[in-house]
Scaffold this motif. Structure first.
Motif, short mmCIF file in Angstrom:
data_model
loop_
_atom_site.label_atom_id
_atom_site.label_comp_id
_atom_site.label_asym_id
_atom_site.label_seq_id
_atom_site.Cartn_x
_atom_site.Cartn_y
_atom_site.Cartn_z
N LEU A 7 -4.81 -0.96 6.60
CA LEU A 7 -3.59 -0.32 6.11
C LEU A 7 -3.61 -0.14 4.59
O LEU A 7 -2.80 0.59 4.03
CB LEU A 7 -2.35 -1.12 6.51
CG LEU A 7 -2.04 -1.11 8.00
CD1 LEU A 7 -0.94 -2.09 8.34
CD2 LEU A 7 -1.65 0.31 8.45
N PHE A 8 -4.57 -0.77 3.94
CA PHE A 8 -4.71 -0.66 2.49
C PHE A 8 -6.06 -0.05 2.11
O PHE A 8 -6.47 -0.11 0.96
CB PHE A 8 -4.57 -2.04 1.83
CG PHE A 8 -3.21 -2.65 2.03
CD1 PHE A 8 -2.15 -2.32 1.21
CD2 PHE A 8 -3.00 -3.56 3.05
CE1 PHE A 8 -0.90 -2.88 1.40
CE2 PHE A 8 -1.76 -4.13 3.25
CZ PHE A 8 -0.71 -3.78 2.42
N SER A 9 -6.75 0.57 3.07
CA SER A 9 -8.12 1.03 2.85
C SER A 9 -8.24 2.09 1.75
O SER A 9 -9.27 2.18 1.09
CB SER A 9 -8.73 1.56 4.15
OG SER A 9 -7.99 2.68 4.61
N LEU A 14 -0.93 0.26 -7.28
CA LEU A 14 -0.65 0.47 -8.69
C LEU A 14 0.08 -0.75 -9.23
O LEU A 14 1.11 -1.14 -8.68
CB LEU A 14 0.21 1.72 -8.87
CG LEU A 14 -0.39 3.00 -8.28
CD1 LEU A 14 0.64 4.11 -8.24
CD2 LEU A 14 -1.59 3.43 -9.10
N PHE A 15 -0.44 -1.31 -10.29
CA PHE A 15 0.09 -2.58 -10.81
C PHE A 15 0.76 -2.40 -12.16
O PHE A 15 0.22 -1.75 -13.06
CB PHE A 15 -1.04 -3.61 -10.91
CG PHE A 15 -1.73 -3.83 -9.59
CD1 PHE A 15 -1.14 -4.61 -8.61
CD2 PHE A 15 -2.94 -3.23 -9.31
CE1 PHE A 15 -1.75 -4.81 -7.38
CE2 PHE A 15 -3.57 -3.42 -8.08
CZ PHE A 15 -2.97 -4.21 -7.12
N ASP A 145 -8.49 -6.13 -5.55
CA ASP A 145 -9.14 -7.26 -4.87
C ASP A 145 -8.21 -8.47 -4.78
O ASP A 145 -8.09 -9.09 -3.72
CB ASP A 145 -10.42 -7.67 -5.60
CG ASP A 145 -11.54 -6.65 -5.41
OD1 ASP A 145 -11.44 -5.81 -4.49
OD2 ASP A 145 -12.50 -6.69 -6.19
N GLU A 146 -7.55 -8.78 -5.87
CA GLU A 146 -6.63 -9.91 -5.91
C GLU A 146 -5.48 -9.68 -4.93
O GLU A 146 -5.11 -10.56 -4.15
CB GLU A 146 -6.10 -10.02 -7.34
CG GLU A 146 -5.18 -11.16 -7.61
CD GLU A 146 -4.65 -11.13 -9.07
OE1 GLU A 146 -3.96 -12.10 -9.42
OE2 GLU A 146 -4.91 -10.16 -9.81
N ILE A 151 -2.68 -10.51 0.56
CA ILE A 151 -1.84 -9.91 1.59
C ILE A 151 -2.54 -9.72 2.94
O ILE A 151 -1.88 -9.66 3.97
CB ILE A 151 -1.23 -8.57 1.11
CG1 ILE A 151 0.01 -8.23 1.91
CG2 ILE A 151 -2.22 -7.45 1.15
CD1 ILE A 151 1.17 -7.80 1.10
N CYS A 152 -3.85 -9.68 2.95
CA CYS A 152 -4.57 -9.43 4.22
C CYS A 152 -5.11 -10.72 4.82
O CYS A 152 -5.29 -11.70 4.20
CB CYS A 152 -5.71 -8.45 3.99
SG CYS A 152 -5.11 -6.83 3.50
#
Length: 152
Positions: A7-9, A14-15, A145-146, A151-152
């Motif tokens: 779902l995040f592929s 955006l941070f 990555d963090e 979350i996964c």
């Protein structure tokens, strides 16, 4: 936390962005989602319209504000969740309220092709939002990555 990494592929993550309002926020996310072919051309109008009628802002127990905008599956080409954290909050209306506003600092934009997936995903996110330490860690993230590790 157990969300599906697929779902995040596309890594629409955006941070600590500086965005002035909800309209700009939706435009930025829409462009990122369009660039990755996750959504179609009607998505921006649909998500903006839906947010006006069915607000998605949530003030968590900790006082932290999050939003979970989503819209009809017909505007989605591929299942994906986009994430955006903000340096300064943007106002969203409180979910289920016509007047109360929430200062939102994190947005999870749901792009799901099946309506039933939205309810399941909202339940998963609510479990995450119930964990104040996790919410804080997600907000502190500065890299994909963090974020994905958490979350996964």
């Amino acid at each position: 936390m157990g969300l599906d990494q697929q779902l995040f592929s596309k890594k629409i993550l955006l941070f600590h962005q500086d965005i002035k309002d909800q309209e700009d926020l939706f435009k930025i996310l829409d462009q990122k989602l369009l660039d990755q072919k996750v959504v179609n051309d009607g998505f921006l109008k649909a998500i903006t319209t839906r947010e006006k009628s069915y607000p998605t802002g949530l003030k968590l127990e900790s006082g932290f504000g999050v939003a979970i905008p989503h819209t009809d599956p017909k505007y989605v080409n591929e299942n994906q969740i986009g994430f955006l954290s903000l340096n300064k909050p943007v106002q969203f209306r409180q979910m289920g309220s016509s007047t109360e506003v929430v200062d939102v600092k994190m947005v999870f934009i749901l792009c799901l092709k099946e309506a039933h997936q939205q309810l399941a995903m909202l339940q998963n996110l609510m479990a995450i939002f119930g964990d104040n330490k996790m919410v804080d860690k997600l907000y502190q993230c500065t890299s994909a990555d963090e974020f994905l590790k958490l979350i996964c």
